[in-house]
Write a protein that holds these residues in place. Sequence first.
Motif, PDB file in Angstrom:
ATOM      1  N   ALA A  65      14.210 -14.125 -59.421  1.00 51.24           N
ATOM      2  CA  ALA A  65      14.130 -14.211 -57.905  1.00 51.24           C
ATOM      3  C   ALA A  65      15.410 -13.723 -57.217  1.00 51.24           C
ATOM      4  N   GLN A  91       9.655 -19.306 -55.356  1.00 50.30           N
ATOM      5  CA  GLN A  91       9.349 -18.565 -54.088  1.00 50.30           C
ATOM      6  C   GLN A  91      10.453 -17.741 -53.596  1.00 50.30           C
ATOM      7  N   GLY A  96       9.496  -7.931 -53.774  1.00 45.41           N
ATOM      8  CA  GLY A  96       7.918  -7.964 -54.019  1.00 45.41           C
ATOM      9  C   GLY A  96       7.654  -7.196 -55.264  1.00 45.41           C
ATOM     10  N   LEU A 102       1.213  -6.244 -60.956  1.00 44.67           N
ATOM     11  CA  LEU A 102       0.899  -7.487 -61.304  1.00 44.67           C
ATOM     12  C   LEU A 102       0.279  -7.682 -62.415  1.00 44.67           C
ATOM     13  N   VAL A 145       1.152 -15.680 -60.583  1.00 45.15           N
ATOM     14  CA  VAL A 145       2.174 -15.109 -59.614  1.00 45.15           C
ATOM     15  C   VAL A 145       1.430 -14.323 -58.467  1.00 45.15           C
ATOM     16  N   SER A 146       1.955 -14.699 -57.314  1.00 50.30           N
ATOM     17  CA  SER A 146       1.268 -13.749 -56.164  1.00 50.30           C
ATOM     18  C   SER A 146       2.675 -13.202 -55.521  1.00 50.30           C
ATOM     19  N   SER A 147       2.280 -11.815 -55.150  1.00 50.76           N
ATOM     20  CA  SER A 147       3.233 -11.144 -54.596  1.00 50.76           C
ATOM     21  C   SER A 147       2.865 -10.046 -53.711  1.00 50.76           C
ATOM     22  N   ARG A 148       3.704  -9.579 -52.745  1.00 55.10           N
ATOM     23  CA  ARG A 148       3.756  -8.547 -51.998  1.00 55.10           C
ATOM     24  C   ARG A 148       4.771  -7.568 -51.743  1.00 55.10           C
ATOM     25  N   GLY A 152       8.170 -10.439 -50.902  1.00 58.81           N
ATOM     26  CA  GLY A 152       8.563 -11.261 -51.877  1.00 58.81           C
ATOM     27  C   GLY A 152       7.729 -11.807 -52.858  1.00 58.81           C
ATOM     28  N   SER A 153       7.785 -12.878 -53.713  1.00 57.65           N
ATOM     29  CA  SER A 153       6.965 -13.325 -54.840  1.00 57.65           C
ATOM     30  C   SER A 153       7.032 -14.629 -55.026  1.00 57.65           C
ATOM     31  N   THR A 154       5.740 -15.091 -55.451  1.00 53.00           N
ATOM     32  CA  THR A 154       5.744 -16.529 -55.626  1.00 53.00           C
ATOM     33  C   THR A 154       5.211 -16.686 -57.345  1.00 53.00           C
TER      34      THR A 154
END
Length: 175
Positions: A65, A91, A96, A102, A145-148, A152-154
């Motif tokens: 991160a 987060q 991203g 992904l 994981v979620s990201s754009r 950014g990413s979580t």
Amino acid sequence: ADEGRFDLHRERVALEPLTRDVAETAHILGEEGGIIVTLRTLQPVTVLGDQVRLRQLFLNLITNAIKYTARGGRVDLSLEARGASAVFTVQDTGIGIAGADLPFIFDRFWRVDRARTRSAERSGAGLGLAISQWIAQAHGGSINVSSRLGRGSTFEVTIPTEGTVADAAAVAIEA
């Protein structure tokens, strides 16, 4: 580890002090890169696990991160008890990950396109997330994981709490 030759040293691990420890390390790493690191939520939760490996898992996610967040960005950490699980979240406001990438980020030696990893400071072997996923799964957990891109990413690690693991083991023994 893939061949089953790697043992976890399972014991009761209070994740609250472990999270405080990795948050302090993250704060120091963030300062060097001009990144604000915040520990947003910290709830007491205990798991049955390998403290050294859990620390490695958390630090892998945190260092990624920080590595992919620009100066002036943020990395937020949290530890929550959710039902029968401990949930550790990292987060960031970094660069991203594209949706097309992904599905592959946990594959060994897989790296996102070279445009994202040009500089030596962002280089790596492509093993950190694969190792992190193995550690989470070895503890009966998972990483989501979620990201754009550009937002950014979580990363969210979910691990069964101590009682859940013991209950599952008891059911397996009785069966």
